[in-house]
Structures are given as structure tokens and as C-alpha cells.
Write an enzyme that holds these catalytic residues in place. Structure first.
Site, PDB file in Angstrom:
ATOM      1  N   SER A 151       0.832  -1.198   0.000  1.00  0.00           N
ATOM      2  CA  SER A 151       0.000   0.000   0.000  1.00  0.00           C
ATOM      3  C   SER A 151       0.874   1.260   0.000  1.00  0.00           C
ATOM      4  O   SER A 151       1.698   1.435  -0.877  1.00  0.00           O
ATOM      5  CB  SER A 151      -0.977  -0.041   1.177  1.00  0.00           C
ATOM      6  OG  SER A 151      -2.008   0.901   1.014  1.00  0.00           O
ATOM      7  N   ASP A 177      -5.760  -3.874  -2.482  1.00  0.00           N
ATOM      8  CA  ASP A 177      -4.738  -3.513  -1.494  1.00  0.00           C
ATOM      9  C   ASP A 177      -4.114  -4.746  -0.837  1.00  0.00           C
ATOM     10  O   ASP A 177      -4.803  -5.631  -0.337  1.00  0.00           O
ATOM     11  CB  ASP A 177      -5.386  -2.636  -0.416  1.00  0.00           C
ATOM     12  CG  ASP A 177      -4.359  -1.897   0.425  1.00  0.00           C
ATOM     13  OD1 ASP A 177      -3.487  -2.556   1.013  1.00  0.00           O
ATOM     14  OD2 ASP A 177      -4.432  -0.661   0.492  1.00  0.00           O
TER      15      ASP A 177
END
Length: 750
Positions: A69, A215
């Protein structure tokens, strides 16, 4: 199909370069291989930069970067050869809020899209077709996030393998179909970073290497295991996982989604921490009070990263190298920057109904020219401004030392091509005047390769509307013909000077128009055509006796000409740009057994400018109906209401000639820069002057009207469902004993 075939050929051409390479740590000689593992945590990722600064200050070389991320974002920047100072400038300069705004700004859209969004601001974008109703796969399609990543990294050629970067790099994502961990190690660095940052349920999953990716924090928010698997001897792991939210903090859809994700993330992080050995280092900055979207607190996070690293100075000393060895590592890291390139070949993977040349023209790119990152970004935003594409992305390939190929991929919205949007309008003066309307529009897009579309509207309430338009480009997207039919009805309330109603002046009209036009640019359009209006006016009973009838039927037809130039960034709360519009109609009028020729003209100018939080805009209107018959005016223009001679009721003054000007000052109080909707708040005031001439329906108003001064103070909110205003207005009491009003307005642009 041709584009996809060429992509296959290109892949085969560079296939020999994709030979397996040894693990990155196998290349490190004479010392332990050091891996930097950076966890996910949104705005808390500023701490990663703080740690990197301290590592360089202590001469600690990094041989491998693994990130999830925001860790992939900061880690990718560092691995690509950027210095801590450069990364700091990037984090500071980026408008992080733009990453959560998938729509381009209004002044980047074609004129037609601007007008549609102004009229129907509730952009639910429901896909409606023979298959039923479909919705987007996420609140955001991810185009803005891609643009944000590109701003940070610049134009990047595809790495054959991320081991060839200045520092070998890995990004972690999650396969949405089976929750598997996906380690991204080659291809497009920008795509890898974006996939690792795609918040599930918020940003549309990213299709990469035939996988649907979101993610990486869902499966591995601190990827120590990956660094170990790649041969790292020592690991520096920076954990920025946030605390669980309290009940009071669970106040939005994003907060709830984040909390549910945090449960899984925390369990995974504990498993990763268990893999660390005594020779490794775990850094946990004190940043629990910094929220995931608190990007305005990046500097605090950076400081916390430096602090936690300095507190572990003794342990970091064990990772340090002597000056000669470190400088050798540093020079190899800094010297491998990607420079500007020339594109020798463009391959378009067009997955839309539009013609290839339409998209290439909007890209505005010439073969063989030096690649300018800003120009490329603007071209992609221009393509996205068509509002029918879900994603526009590109990849760059070096097929040999002298040739660079760009593969441009354009994906049409998967829930299209027909879209349903809405509007709700409410105007109330807390007295006897209230106007309410609920409307919907349906746009069936890309009927032809040049972008023909069918646009229909239905609105119910105080004013009613039913319309349908066929818009058909010919020869090119710039030239078009259109046909439109509109059925509308509405009423103007006739009041005396005491504010007492004399009845409604009711109008019904069926309008047919055919036009040919030229889109000079996204900001300007010219059109000319023929218009036919057939309708009637119903006079209030109190006035019908004066004219000898209570219904006036008319039939009007003739040529018309229109011009519009519009660069405003926002119709209701403009902060920059100019809008100029003009309409002329030369009509043959037939009514009540009479015949006359008339000329209608309408002009409007709006301009705006912003200095920091101070905004000034001005608006000027002139509308006039001129006819051979001076007794009956078949066109009625009005003043009255907020920002239109504030102090009088809405449409209180009306007649065949209106002149008006205003100056509005606004101060921006607040703006949520990091949410899905910015929704800024404003305080403001206006000064206005105008008049309506030749009024023949309101007995208390003379035919030769004076100029009237008016003004207002107001609060405004650019809400997700349209502009909201709460204001107080006062005017000269020329025509009404009570020339002051309170106003509440929703969904109406002025």
C-alpha cells in the site's frame, strides 16, 4: 483487435529479456543483504520517509525494498532511485485529495459533459440497459489514483523485472478472487504500486496479469516473509498499522470499511512480526493518532519516523557500512534515474466503442516526440473527460536501445453504455413561494464510433419537463447535427406590492429544434439551426378581463444561432475561468389571429478568480424580446430570488427585457481534501443591480422600470447532491413593501 495482436507481437519480441534472474540478495557480496520492509497505513506512511532519512544519515545501504500500500508507494519511489529530499518534495507537493476524485475537473470536460453535469449533479452513474441496472465495481474507478501515482513517479518505462531497478523492489497486492497474496515483481511499476494501494470496496479492483488485485494490506500489511523468501539476511521492518477505531469514530462508510479490514490486518501483522529474528529490527513509530486519510499531517508522520529510528540508533549501527562502501552503493542508487524518452510507436488497445482516431486525437500526442510527463497526463485526463471510459492506462516498452513503444489501453465503463443520473431542486423563501423539482436524465452513449448519443430528461414538480435529444457527430467528433424535442410547463406567480398573489401566469410549450454545430474545442461550441415553439399562456383571472382572454396560444418558428465559451471550474461555486454564452433567434410569431416578426437575444457572462481562500466572481445578464407587435410579449424573462435581485421572491419581476449584474465575494471556510467528496463550505456576500422593462402583466409595475439595487449574505455548501445556499437578501422597496427575504436553495446553480 489489431491493437491486441500488436501487443502480443511486442510481448514475444521482448520475451528473451525476461529470463529468470538470481534472487536479489544473491548479488550482494561481502556483507549481509539488508531488506527494508514498509507496511501500509495511509497518511501514516510519511513515517517511512523519516526512517529512510535516518538510514541514509547512518550510512545504511538497502539491497531490497518490499512494500504494501503506502509502503509500496514510498518504497517504490526510493527503489526507483529518488533521494529522501526528492521523496519529501513529492509527498509535500501532491494533492492527495485528487486521488479520491475520479472525475476530472469541470474545465477539463467537453462542453456537452459540462452542461449535463451542471443540470444533473447527483452522479449515481447507474448503468441501465437491457441487462437491467448495473453499478460500478467501486466508489472510485481508480483513474485519479493512477494519475496521482504518475505525478509522483513520472513517466516510467516498464521494468523487465523489478530486480533491475536501482534497488530491487516488490509490491504486495491481494487477489480478490481467492484472497491469495500476490507479489508483483515485474512489468509496470506504476500499475504495481497502484494495485497495492487499491482499497477494496472503495477503488475498483485492478486487473493485472489476469488477476483482480486490491490492497495488499488485506493479506500481508508488513511483508517480512517476502523479504526473507528473497534471501534477506537482515530486515528493517517499519510497522505503521493503525489502532482500532472507537464507536464514536465509526462515523462513515470508509471508517467502517477500514475497521473491518483492520481486524484481518492486525492478525497478519502479528504473524509477520513473529518471523523477525534478533538480527532484524522492528520500528513502530508513535503515530496512532494520525488517521489513514490525514495527509495534511504527513510532516508529523515523517518526524515520528525519524524519532523512532534515532531511538534505535545503537541497533542501526550494526547495519551501517564504512564510507567507501556506502558511497559506492549510493552512487549506483542515484545514477539510475529514468530520463525523458521519445515514443517511436503507439499501440492503442481500444476496448471502447469509440474510433481509435477519436482517442488518439484527445491524447494530443505526436509520434516520435520527446515524452513529457505533464503532456501525457493531460492527454489521458482529456480522454477520461469523455466520461464514458472507466480506465485509461499506458505501458512503455524498450524493444531495443533506440525504440520505445507505448501501449495505451482505453476501457469503456463496464456498467454502460446507458447511464441514469438525477437532480433535486428546492427553493424556498420561508414565505408563500416554494419551488420543488425532482429530475432524472438517461444518456445512452457511444452509439457510433464518433460518439453519438441519445440524451433524455424527465422532471416533475413545480416546473415540469420532458425532453429527448439525439446528438450525432458527422465526419469528426468536432462537427455534429442534433435534434431535440422538449415539452415543458411552469408557472410565474403574479403578486401585488403587498406580496399578495394575483394568481399564476402559467405556460405550456412544445419545442422542436434541429441544429448543426461545431465543437471548436472542449471549451467552445458554435451551432445554428431551426426552432419551432408551439404553446400557450394562461393568464390569472384577475388579469384576464383586462386583456379580454385568459388563454393565449402561439406558434413560433425560425432560425437560431448559439455560441458558448466556458472554462469555469465549477458552475455554482466557480473559483477560476470565464463563461460567455449568447443565443439569437429570429422568429415568425402567430398568436390570437395576429402575426409578427420577433428577435430574441440572450447574453450571459460569468467570470471568477481566487486568491488563497478568497473568491470573487461576477455575473452579467441581458435578455430581450423585440417584436413588431408592441402589446404582447411572447417571451418572458425574470428577476427575483437569491443572487437575482435578492430581497424579492423568485421570479417576482418578469417581462420581455431584463438587464442584470452582480458581484459576489466568497470565503472558503473548510474543504474535506481527502474524502470522496470535497464538499467545501463558504461564507459570502453579493451586490446586485438589475431591472425588468416593459412589464405588461403586473399592474403595480410601470412599463419603464428603474434600476434596482440589491444584496445578500449567505452560507454555501458544494454538497454531493448539488449546491446548497442559505441566505438573506434585501433590495430597494421599489415594487414590494417587504423587499427582504430569507432563502433556502438546494441543487440550483446561479
Amino acid at each position: 483487435m489489431l491493437g491486441r495482436f500488436l501487443i502480443l507481437v511486442l510481448s514475444l519480441a521482448i520475451l528473451p529479456l525476461r529470463a529468470e534472474s538470481p534472487l536479489p540478495c544473491e548479488k550482494v557480496e561481502g556483507r549481509p543483504c539488508i531488506a527494508l520492509v514498509l507496511g501500509g497505513g495511509g497518511a501514516r506512511g510519511g513515517a517511512h520517509l523519516g526512517v529512510i532519512r535516518e538510514l541514509e544519515a547512518r550510512q545504511i545501504p538497502i539491497d531490497l525494498v518490499v512494500g504494501t500500500s503506502i509502503g509500496a508507494f514510498v518504497g517504490g519511489l526510493y527503489a526507483s532511485g529518488k533521494s529522501p529530499d526528492e521523496i519529501a518534495d513529492i509527498l509535500h507537493d501532491l494533492n492527495w485529495g485528487d486521488g479520491f476524485r475520479d472525475q476530472v475537473y469541470r474545465d477539463e470536460m467537453p462542453m456537452r459533459r459540462k452542461q449535463q453535469r451542471d443540470e444533473y449533479p447527483i452522479r449515481l452513474e447507474l448503468g441501465v440497459g437491457l441487462e437491467g441496472v448495473r453499478v460500478p465495481k467501486g466508489v472510485l474507478a481508480g483513474q485519479a489514483m493512477a494519475d496521482l501515482v504518475e505525478q509522483a513517479f513520472g513517466v516510467q518505462s516498464d521494468w523487465v523485472h523489478f530486480d533491475r531497478m536501482p534497488i530491487p523492489f516488490r509490491a504486495v497486492a491481494t487477489d480478490l478472487t481467492n484472497s491469495d497474496e500476490v507479489v508483483l515483481e515485474k512489468g509496470s511499476l506504476l500499475a504495481a504500486v497502484q494495485a497495492s494501494m487499491s482499497i477494496p470496496g472503495v477503488v475498483r479492483p485492478m486487473k493485472l496479469n489476469d488477476k483482480l488485485l486490491v490492497d495488499g494490506g488485506v493479506v500481508n500489511n508488513l511483508p517480512v516473509s517476502i523479504a526473507k523468501a528473497l534471501g534477506a539476511d537482515r530486515v528493517i521492518a517499519v510497522n505503521i498499522d493503525g489502532p482500532l477505531k472507537s464507536a464514536e469514530q465509526l462515523d462513515s462508510a470508509f471508517a467502517i470499511t477500514e475497521q473491518l479490514t483492520s481486524f484481518l490486518v492486525r492478525q497478519g501483522v502479528l504473524k509477520q512480526l513473529a518471523l523477525l529474528q534478533e538480527t532484524d529490527l522492528h520500528l513502530r513509530p508513535e503515530i496512532d493518532d494520525i488517521g489513514t486519510l490525514d495527509f495534511f499531517r504527513l510532516e508529523e508522520a515523517v518526524a515520528a519516523g525519524r524519532l523512532i529510528a534515532s531511538q534505535h540508533a545503537e541497533q542501526l549501527l550494526e547495519f551501517s557500512q564504512d564510507t567507501d562502501n556506502y558511497q559506492h552503493w549510493l552512487s549506483s542508487h542515484r545514477n539510475a534515474q529514468v530520463s525523458e524518452m521519445a515514443i517511436n510507436r503507439l499501440i492503442l488497445d481500444n476496448q471502447s466503442r469509440l474510433d481509435d482516431e477519436v482517442l488518439i486525437a484527445r491524447l494530443g500526442y505526436q509520434y516520435g516526440q520527446a515524452l513529457d510527463s505533464k503532456q501525457l497526463r493531460e492527454g489521458i485526463r482529456s480522454m477520461y473527460g469523455l466520461d464514458t471510459l472507466e480506465r485509461v492506462s499506458y505501458q512503455l516498452y524498450h524493444t531495443n536501445e533506440k525504440e520505445t513503444t507505448m501501449v495505451l489501453k482505453a476501457e469503456e465503463k463496464s456498467w454502460g453504455p446507458g447511464y441514469l443520473n438525477f437532480r433535486f431542486r428546492l427553493e424556498d423563501d420561508f414565505g408563500s413561494n416554494r419551488h420543488v423539482q425532482l429530475g432524472a436524465s438517461y444518456t445512452l452513449t457511444n452509439l457510433t464510433k464518433l460518439g453519438a448519443e441519445w440524451h433524455s430528461e424527465l422532471a416533475l414538480g413545480t416546473d415540469k419537463l420532458l425532453s429527448s435529444e439525439l446528438y450525432w457527430p458527422l465526419l469528426s467528433p468536432a462537427t455534429f447535427v442534433s435534434g431535440k424535442v422538449v415539452r415543458e410547463s411552469g408557472a410565474l406567480v403574479v403578486e401585488d406590492s403587498r406580496g399578495l398573489s394575483l394568481g399564476d401566469f402559467y405556460k405550456e410549450q412544445l419545442m422542436l429544434s434541429v441544429d448543426a454545430g461545431w465543437n471548436v474545442s472542449d471549451d467552445a461550441v458554435l451551432k445554428a439551426g431551426w426552432i419551432d415553439k408551439n404553446g400557450s399562456y394562461q393568464l390569472p383571472a384577475a388579469l384576464a378581463s383586462s386583456f379580454g382572454y385568459n388563454h393565449l396560444h402561439y406558434d413560433r418558428h425560425g432560425p437560431q444561432f448559439a455560441f458558448a465559451w466556458d472554462t469555469l471550474d465549477n458552475r455554482a461555486f466557480p473559483t477560476r475561468g470565464i463563461k460567455l454564452s449568447a443565443v439569437y433567434q429570429w422568429l415568425d410569431d402567430r398568436f390570437a389571429d395576429e402575426h409578427s416578426d420577433s428577435v430574441n437575444q440572450s447574453w450571459e457572462l460569468v467570470a471568477a478568480h481566487q486568491w488563497q481562500s478568497h473568491i470573487l466572481n461576477t455575473r452579467w445578464r441581458f435578455e430581450q424580446y423585440e417584436s413588431d407587435d408592441g402589446d404582447i410579449a411572447l417571451e418572458q424573462y425574470s428577476l427575483g430570488g437569491l443572487f437575482n435581485l435578492s430581497g424579492y421572491p423568485k421570479n417576482y419581476l418578469f417581462g420581455p427585457k431584463v438587464a442584470f449584474g452582480s458581484l459576489i465575494y466568497m470565503y472558503k471556510l473548510h474543504e474535506d481534501k481527502f474524502g470522496f467528496f470535497k464538499s467545501p463550505l463558504y461564507l459570502g456576500m453579493s451586490v446586485e443591480r438589475g431591472r425588468v422593462e416593459d412589464n405588461w402583466l403586473q399592474p403595480d409595475i410601470t412599463r419603464t422600470a428603474p434600476w434596482i439595487w440589491a444584496g445578500s449574505i449567505f452560507a454555501g455548501w458544494d454538497s454531493p447532491i448539488g449546491p446548497v445556499f442559505l441566505g438573506y437578501g434585501q433590495a430597494e422597496a421599489e415594487y414590494q413593501d417587504r423587499a427582504y427575504q430569507l432563502y433556502l436553495s438546494l441543487g440550483q446553480s446561479y
